[in-house]
Structures are given as structure tokens and as C-alpha cells.
Enzyme design. Structure first.
Site, mmCIF file in Angstrom:
data_model
loop_
_atom_site.group_PDB
_atom_site.id
_atom_site.type_symbol
_atom_site.label_atom_id
_atom_site.label_comp_id
_atom_site.label_asym_id
_atom_site.label_seq_id
_atom_site.Cartn_x
_atom_site.Cartn_y
_atom_site.Cartn_z
ATOM 1 N N TYR A 212 0.803 -1.232 0.000
ATOM 2 C CA TYR A 212 0.000 0.000 0.000
ATOM 3 C C TYR A 212 0.837 1.283 0.000
ATOM 4 O O TYR A 212 0.289 2.377 -0.071
ATOM 5 C CB TYR A 212 -0.953 -0.006 1.205
ATOM 6 N N ASN B 176 -13.151 3.924 -1.485
ATOM 7 C CA ASN B 176 -12.269 2.779 -1.318
ATOM 8 C C ASN B 176 -12.902 1.926 -0.225
ATOM 9 O O ASN B 176 -12.732 2.206 0.965
ATOM 10 C CB ASN B 176 -10.852 3.194 -0.929
ATOM 11 N N HIS C 83 -15.278 -6.649 -0.900
ATOM 12 C CA HIS C 83 -15.301 -8.063 -1.278
ATOM 13 C C HIS C 83 -16.395 -8.838 -0.552
ATOM 14 O O HIS C 83 -16.636 -10.003 -0.883
ATOM 15 C CB HIS C 83 -13.941 -8.707 -0.954
ATOM 16 N N ASP D 52 -26.073 -2.516 -1.861
ATOM 17 C CA ASP D 52 -27.470 -2.061 -1.857
ATOM 18 C C ASP D 52 -27.551 -0.559 -1.599
ATOM 19 O O ASP D 52 -28.354 0.142 -2.209
ATOM 20 C CB ASP D 52 -28.271 -2.825 -0.800
ATOM 21 N N HIS E 253 -8.949 1.781 -5.466
ATOM 22 C CA HIS E 253 -8.060 0.926 -4.661
ATOM 23 C C HIS E 253 -6.615 1.356 -4.892
ATOM 24 O O HIS E 253 -6.218 1.636 -6.038
ATOM 25 C CB HIS E 253 -8.183 -0.543 -5.071
ATOM 26 N N LEU E 254 -5.831 1.338 -3.834
ATOM 27 C CA LEU E 254 -4.402 1.623 -3.981
ATOM 28 C C LEU E 254 -3.701 0.506 -4.754
ATOM 29 O O LEU E 254 -2.935 0.756 -5.687
ATOM 30 C CB LEU E 254 -3.741 1.778 -2.609
ATOM 31 N N SER E 255 -3.952 -0.728 -4.327
ATOM 32 C CA SER E 255 -3.363 -1.886 -4.997
ATOM 33 C C SER E 255 -4.260 -2.283 -6.169
ATOM 34 O O SER E 255 -5.346 -1.711 -6.356
ATOM 35 C CB SER E 255 -3.236 -3.054 -4.008
ATOM 36 N N ARG F 245 -9.946 -11.438 -3.710
ATOM 37 C CA ARG F 245 -10.016 -9.984 -3.959
ATOM 38 C C ARG F 245 -10.450 -9.673 -5.407
ATOM 39 O O ARG F 245 -10.588 -8.515 -5.777
ATOM 40 C CB ARG F 245 -8.651 -9.331 -3.720
#
Ligand code: DQA
Length: 146
Positions: free
Chosen positions: A24, A75, A81, A88, A101-103, A112
Site C-alpha cells: 500500500y 475505497n 469483497h 445495496d 483501490h491503492l493496490s 479480492r
């Protein structure tokens, strides 16, 4: 005056800078908030930037974004996940939603590879480290300007 852009962050992102830095990076969430705030200002928007470790709180903020945000950058971290409830809530947000997402989760463990958030998102930005947030804000504003 436009409504602000909301940037909402899910669990464990308060630990950025010390959390698995090989994945990260070393930038803290406070650093990311400062750069997001500067960029939003340049683009003509106020920014609401929050982080929580609690699923229900994240859902309440998404519900708030329905009427209080021009656009939502989220994020969801691990809840992306797992959380049908978060999906909803996101389905009721009328403005652009950018999942961030950072990654790059697609390069990581198979659990993931799927996020519920993607089913409601306008688009996804992943894999650029802290820069993913700036790309996500620019993408949200591009959609708003269409
Ligand atoms: C993350 C990726 C998720 O898989 C993980 O659970 C996180 C962070 C990211 O920003 O790369 O907490 O959302």
C-alpha cells in the site's frame, strides 16, 4: 455552488503508511486527504473525506451521499469483497461513483478479484498507489462535466 465530492474509506485504511507498505506504500491517509482536498479545490469542488472501520457507518455515509454529494469516490477496502449491504446502499446514489483501490486487487489473492461495489460503480481505478485517489477524483469530475 455544487455539492462536495465525497471520498469514503473503509476498514484499515487509517493504518496506511504502516500497513503492509510493500503493497500500500508509505503515504498516510492524512497525506492522501490533503492531496485530494487540493485537487478538488483546483477542480472547483469542496471535499468531504472520511474513514471508518465500521460497515454500518460506511453505509450511513453512502446514504448521506445520495443527497449531499455531487460524486462519490469510495475505497471500500475489505468490505468491497464482502458487503451486499454496501452494494445495496450504493445503488441509491444518483451521481457518479468511482471505486478506488491503492493496490490492483486483480493481481492479488482470488478472493479480492470480485467486489460487490463494482456492480454499482461508474468505473474503477486500481493499482496506482495513493495516486489512485487523484485519478478517481478526476474521473468523477469528468463524468460530472459530460
Ligand atoms: C484495497 C484492496 C482490498 O483488497 C483490501 O482489502 C484493502 C485495500 C486497496 O486500496 O488496495 O483493504 O481496497
Amino acid at each position: 455552488m455544487s455539492l462536495p465530492i465525497f471520498v469514503l474509506n473503509g476498514p484499515n485504511l487509517n493504518l496506511l503508511g504502516v500497513r503492509e507498505p510493500h503493497i500500500y506504500g508509505s503515504t498516510t491517509l492524512a497525506d492522501i486527504e490533503a492531496s485530494c482536498r487540493a485537487l478538488a479545490g483546483e477542480l472547483g469542488y469542496d471535499l468531504v473525506f472520511r474513514q471508518t472501520n465500521h460497515e454500518g457507518e460506511l453505509i450511513e455515509w453512502v446514504q448521506e451521499a445520495r443527497t449531499a454529494a455531487s460524486a462519490l469516490v469510495i475505497n471500500p477496502a475489505g468490505y468491497g469483497h464482502t458487503s451486499v449491504a454496501l452494494l445495496d446502499a450504493l445503488k441509491n446514489v444518483p451521481g457518479p461513483i468511482v471505486e478506488c483501490h491503492l493496490s490492483n486487487p486483480a493481481q492479488r489473492e482470488s478472493f479480492r478479484h470480485h467486489t460487490y461495489v463494482s456492480l454499482a460503480a461508474t468505473g474503477v481505478v486500481a493499482g496506482f498507489g495513493a495516486d489512485s485517489y487523484a485519478v478517481a477524483i478526476r474521473a468523477a469530475v469528468a463524468v460530472l462535466r459530460r
